[in-house]
Design a protein around this motif. Structure first.
Motif, PDB file in Angstrom:
ATOM      1  N   ARG A 153      -2.330   4.921   9.031  1.00  0.00           N
ATOM      2  CA  ARG A 153      -2.115   5.606   7.767  1.00  0.00           C
ATOM      3  C   ARG A 153      -1.316   6.884   8.028  1.00  0.00           C
ATOM      4  NH1 ARG A 153      -4.262   7.208   3.002  1.00  0.00           N
ATOM      5  NH2 ARG A 153      -5.054   5.257   2.203  1.00  0.00           N
ATOM      6  N   GLN A 161       0.990   2.178   5.711  1.00  0.00           N
ATOM      7  CA  GLN A 161       0.469   1.228   6.706  1.00  0.00           C
ATOM      8  C   GLN A 161       1.277  -0.071   6.652  1.00  0.00           C
ATOM      9  OE1 GLN A 161      -3.996   1.381   5.978  1.00  0.00           O
ATOM     10  NE2 GLN A 161      -3.841   1.488   8.186  1.00  0.00           N
ATOM     11  N   ASP A 211       0.154   4.048   1.608  1.00  0.00           N
ATOM     12  CA  ASP A 211      -0.142   4.958   2.716  1.00  0.00           C
ATOM     13  C   ASP A 211       0.733   4.734   3.945  1.00  0.00           C
ATOM     14  OD1 ASP A 211      -1.107   2.565   3.515  1.00  0.00           O
ATOM     15  OD2 ASP A 211      -3.172   3.202   3.814  1.00  0.00           O
ATOM     16  N   ARG A 222       0.985  -3.456  11.923  1.00  0.00           N
ATOM     17  CA  ARG A 222       0.441  -2.544  10.919  1.00  0.00           C
ATOM     18  C   ARG A 222       0.290  -1.154  11.516  1.00  0.00           C
ATOM     19  NH1 ARG A 222      -4.516  -1.909   6.998  1.00  0.00           N
ATOM     20  NH2 ARG A 222      -3.277  -1.811   5.112  1.00  0.00           N
ATOM     21  N   ASP A 243       0.842  -1.199   0.000  1.00  0.00           N
ATOM     22  CA  ASP A 243       0.000   0.000   0.000  1.00  0.00           C
ATOM     23  C   ASP A 243       0.874   1.244   0.000  1.00  0.00           C
ATOM     24  OD1 ASP A 243      -2.163  -1.613   0.138  1.00  0.00           O
ATOM     25  OD2 ASP A 243      -2.804  -1.013   2.148  1.00  0.00           O
TER      26      ASP A 243
HETATM   27 MG    MG Z   1      -4.482   1.910   4.166  1.00  0.00          MG
END
Ligand code: MG
Ligand code: UDP
Length: 324
Positions: free
Chosen positions: A207, A105, A103, A204, A101
């Protein structure tokens, strides 16, 4: 197709779907460069701009001018995350392929661990979330419930707490090309393929900037793709509930007949029960039709065989760029 693709000696391709990530791209790029340096292998970074409404595309184009390892595909509009991954898989040339991803994350530094783990002879290494920061409890609960349910009602076991962040081999990507379904659900498709698969754990992050592009509606659509793509269980439930309701109706009918025969009452009272049962049957029928409809709409999509995405422009020039 893969032969045309592996023309260069590219060890690793990184696919990055991008939807309104202007505030994350530079940081992401820096961290990707750092991990590539640590791995010390030839790498390409493929950004798929999925119809961003902000300056993501400009940022990517600018980066691609400074760094020739950067490739990009710019979609003509927003086609969705899974379709962005499809374009990625269609165009990467590396021997191994990472999906990440944009972002932050998914921490880019983990690519090192994913890559090294693969050396032990795995075709797929998932990034498994030990902790998930920045997501609401309700969302975590509902997605957890969904994966457990899907594991029960289908034959594929999607590892819990994994998203699309993972590394896969060229073999897996070539096999994905043989699964041309229009409604993509890569977590399921990759699990379905089998081979030796494992995971490494990570925490994780929240964002970095911007908003999630996955609304609950998108999550439901994705979940429906997962269900319809991998199990007919809901259809079976529809038929079973049909039998069940008919059974109940039969018992009630029997009861009504007996009452009529042994008592003098001509009309059995109870309009409430009549209304309730009519509504109940109506509800069950509509749900049933809805479930069948979900399957039929996917058949319909697949018979249209439209291209899954439209590329507006791209800096890939290995002949296959505008394949779709
Ligand atoms: Mg995300
Ligand atoms: N994304 C995309 N198209 C979309 C929605 C999201 O390409 O329509 C990208 C997004 O830029 C990010 C990744 O897919 O890189 C995951 O999306 P997001 O962070 O919004 O999902 P979440 O992490 O909230 O599940």
């Amino acid at each position: 197709m893969q032969n045309k693709h592996t023309q260069k000696n590219c060890k690793l391709s990184i696919i990055i779907p991008v939807y309104n990530e202007e505030a994350n791209l530079l940081l992401l790029y820096d961290q990707l460069v750092a991990v590539i340096k640590r791995l010390d292998i030839s790498t390409e970074m493929l950004f798929i701009n999925d119809g961003s409404r902000d300056a993501s595309l400009e940022k990517i184009v600018q980066l691609s001018k400074q760094d020739e390892r950067i490739k990009y595909i710019n979609f003509s509009r927003n086609f969705g995350h899974q379709i962005a991954l499809t374009a990625g898989f269609d165009h990467v040339i590396g021997e191994r392929i990472v999906v990440i991803d944009a972002d932050m994350q998914d921490p880019p530094s983990l690519i090192y661990d994913l890559y090294k783990k693969m050396d032990e002879g795995f075709e797929v290494v998932y990034a498994k979330r030990k902790k998930r920061l920045g997501e609401s409890r309700f969302r975590l609960w509902i997605t957890g419930l969904f994966y457990r349910m899907l594991a029960k009602i289908s034959t594929i076991q999607i590892p819990l707490d994994t998203g699309d962040y993972r590394i896969v081999s060229r073999k897996i990507v070539d096999l994905l090309h043989q699964m041309p379904e229009q409604s993509k659900y890569y977590r399921g498709q990759i699990a379905w393929l089998g081979f030796r698969q494992t995971y490494v754990e990570f925490e994780r992050q929240e964002r970095n900037a911007g908003e999630s592009g996955y609304s609950y509606i998108n999550l439901i659509k994705l979940a429906l793709n997962g269900i319809t793509g991998f199990t007919d269980f809901p259809l079976r439930i529809v038929s079973i509930s049909g039998f069940f309701v008919s059974g109940v109706a039969f018992i009630v009918l029997f009861y009504a007949l007996i009452t009529r025969l042994i008592s003098d009452k001509i009309i059995i009272e109870g309009w409430a029960s009549t209304i309730v049962s009519v509504l109940f049957i109506g509800g069950i029928q509509l749900i049933g039709i809805g479930i069948i409809g979900e399957y039929i709409s996917r058949i319909n999509q697949n018979t249209r065989t439209r291209p899954l995405y439209i590329i507006e422009d791209s800096n890939i020039n290995h002949g296959a760029a505008i394949r779709k």
